[in-house]
Enzyme design. Sequence first.
Site, PDB file in Angstrom:
ATOM      1  N   ASP A  81       9.083   2.800   2.176  1.00 50.03           N
ATOM      2  CA  ASP A  81       8.000   3.630   2.225  1.00 50.03           C
ATOM      3  C   ASP A  81       7.752   3.366   4.080  1.00 50.03           C
ATOM      4  O   ASP A  81       7.181   2.467   4.287  1.00 50.03           O
ATOM      5  CB  ASP A  81       6.809   3.071   1.531  1.00 50.03           C
ATOM      6  CG  ASP A  81       5.537   3.828   1.937  1.00 50.03           C
ATOM      7  OD1 ASP A  81       5.596   4.592   2.895  1.00 50.03           O
ATOM      8  OD2 ASP A  81       4.597   3.951   1.063  1.00 50.03           O
ATOM      9  N   PHE A 103       0.747  -1.293   0.225  1.00 49.93           N
ATOM     10  CA  PHE A 103       0.078  -0.014   0.111  1.00 49.93           C
ATOM     11  C   PHE A 103       0.954   1.234   0.123  1.00 49.93           C
ATOM     12  O   PHE A 103       1.477   1.481   1.027  1.00 49.93           O
ATOM     13  CB  PHE A 103      -0.946   0.007   1.216  1.00 49.93           C
ATOM     14  CG  PHE A 103      -1.960   1.319   0.992  1.00 49.93           C
ATOM     15  CD1 PHE A 103      -3.063   1.160   0.259  1.00 49.93           C
ATOM     16  CD2 PHE A 103      -1.386   2.646   1.777  1.00 49.93           C
ATOM     17  CE1 PHE A 103      -3.881   2.337   0.402  1.00 49.93           C
ATOM     18  CE2 PHE A 103      -2.516   3.485   1.388  1.00 49.93           C
ATOM     19  CZ  PHE A 103      -3.492   3.404   0.909  1.00 49.93           C
ATOM     20  N   LYS A 136       2.367  11.116   7.403  1.00 52.59           N
ATOM     21  CA  LYS A 136       1.524  10.557   8.766  1.00 52.59           C
ATOM     22  C   LYS A 136       1.943  11.452  10.006  1.00 52.59           C
ATOM     23  O   LYS A 136       1.735  12.539  10.081  1.00 52.59           O
ATOM     24  CB  LYS A 136       1.255   9.082   8.794  1.00 52.59           C
ATOM     25  CG  LYS A 136       0.383   8.587   7.542  1.00 52.59           C
ATOM     26  CD  LYS A 136       0.076   7.177   7.778  1.00 52.59           C
ATOM     27  CE  LYS A 136      -1.080   6.999   6.713  1.00 52.59           C
ATOM     28  NZ  LYS A 136      -0.654   5.919   5.766  1.00 52.59           N
TER      29      LYS A 136
HETATM   30  C1  LIG Z   1      -0.949   5.851   4.351  1.00 57.58           C
HETATM   31  C2  LIG Z   1       0.266   5.413   3.457  1.00 57.58           C
HETATM   32  C3  LIG Z   1       0.449   6.108   2.446  1.00 57.58           C
HETATM   33  C4  LIG Z   1      -0.293   7.109   1.570  1.00 57.58           C
HETATM   34  O1  LIG Z   1      -0.405   8.220   2.556  1.00 57.58           O
HETATM   35  P1  LIG Z   1      -1.541   9.333   2.048  1.00 57.58           P
HETATM   36  O2  LIG Z   1      -1.141  10.367   3.127  1.00 57.58           O
HETATM   37  O3  LIG Z   1      -2.833   8.689   2.409  1.00 57.58           O
HETATM   38  O4  LIG Z   1      -1.369   9.697   0.679  1.00 57.58           O
HETATM   39  C5  LIG Z   1       1.583   5.645   1.678  1.00 57.58           C
HETATM   40  N1  LIG Z   1       2.386   4.456   1.989  1.00 57.58           N
HETATM   41  C6  LIG Z   1       2.060   3.750   3.337  1.00 57.58           C
HETATM   42  C7  LIG Z   1       2.829   2.795   4.019  1.00 57.58           C
HETATM   43  C8  LIG Z   1       0.882   4.410   4.025  1.00 57.58           C
HETATM   44  O5  LIG Z   1       0.634   3.516   5.179  1.00 57.58           O
END
Ligand SMILES: *Cc1c(COP(=O)(O)O)cnc(C)c1O
Length: 405
Positions: free
Chosen positions: A230, A145, A259
């Site tokens: 990520d 994701f 985040k």
């Molecule tokens: C939440 C998330 C994203 C995307 O972040 P947004 O601020 O919702 O665009 C990308 N990578 C990971 C691992 C995430 O948990």
Amino acid sequence: MSDILSNPEYYIGLEEAYGAHNYKPLDVVLTRGEGIWVWDVRGKQYMDCLSAYSAVNQGHCHPRIMDALIQQAKKLTLTSRAFRNDQLGPFYKEVCELTNSHEMLPMNSGAEAVETAIKTVRKWGYNVKGIPQDKAEVIVCADNFHGRTITIVGFSTDDTAREGFGPFTPGFTIIPFGDAEALEKAVTPNTVAFMVEPIQGEAGVKIPPPGYLKKTREICTRHNILLIFDEIQSGLGRTGKMLAEEHEGVESDLTLIGKALSGGFYPVSAVLSNREAMDVLRPGEHGSTFGGNPIACAVGRMALRVLIEEGMIENAAKMGDYLKAGIEGFRLPAVKEVRGRGLMLAVELHPEAGGARKYCEKLMYEGMLCKDTHGHTIRISPPLVIRQDEADWALERLHKVLKEA
Ligand SMILES: *Cc1c(COP(=O)(O)O)cnc(C)c1O
């Protein structure tokens, strides 16, 4: 009037009538938050065990972050990057020092940080590695994701995220998660990067086999390809380290954070670079109107400071172990597995237990807000400020609900 305003049905009705239906939230309407706790419009109190997918690691409405936001909002909010501001430089320095990075590029949402990384590694591939024009390949993992843009959902393996949104951006190869050999096999002369979550969050808190991150580092170095972690969800204390990659002592070339970089106040994300990869971007080639704005920088600086100064990362390690051991100690037949690192936890139920959503609804009734994922998994990831007596409170409720399974 006050009757209507304390009636959840009123707000749910408005959402149903006027909102797009791209989410199916639990029917709890929240109006206030403090630390690990939130309150709904009727005044009922809940423990937040999702933390907005790890965006509120520092706890809801952290007073020092709130103060930084308010003070900066009174002074200067947005300059665009056409001009400089006095928050950006210090933000760069503090983030780079705390994460062992050389350079960074600020964006807003996580998906934008991912897109930025993809643009960067492609450009690096052409300018530095000498890959023929438009041939760059990025390797990613199944069940990833990374966000919701067209390019990103194009390399998702989740049909719900993809279906009906094509055509997609070419140039991505998908391999199984946690399989270093598959990475070695997937590399071609046109490979520019491998992008992976150190722990797959949305997939249900999937932890790769020990040594996996180290092996991917070794393979990427040997083939001269960039390694992208990520850490938008796993980073900033969630797993009991500043970055999850530290659990294996591995350094990426690019690390993505977002985040909790704002403690939940504001969308702030960044691409951190441990190598000169970022230097391939020249003025005008990439940007964002709000990226690196003074409010984002002031909030981000304080969000990082409180993580460290208030011992939240150590607490995540300690309370994570405590909760995990506590749930394992239930020895309940419905529980198939308890996974996680630090406070990035998940309880997987046996399929016969009949779906995790039902249990999340029961937990909500008991005053705990959790999120089901992939049918049989309940994620448990409270803000990193949870205390032991509060963890005991959560364990009691979890036991009560799961023993009925
Ligand atoms: C939440 C998330 C994203 C995307 O972040 P947004 O601020 O919702 O665009 C990308 N990578 C990971 C691992 C995430 O948990």
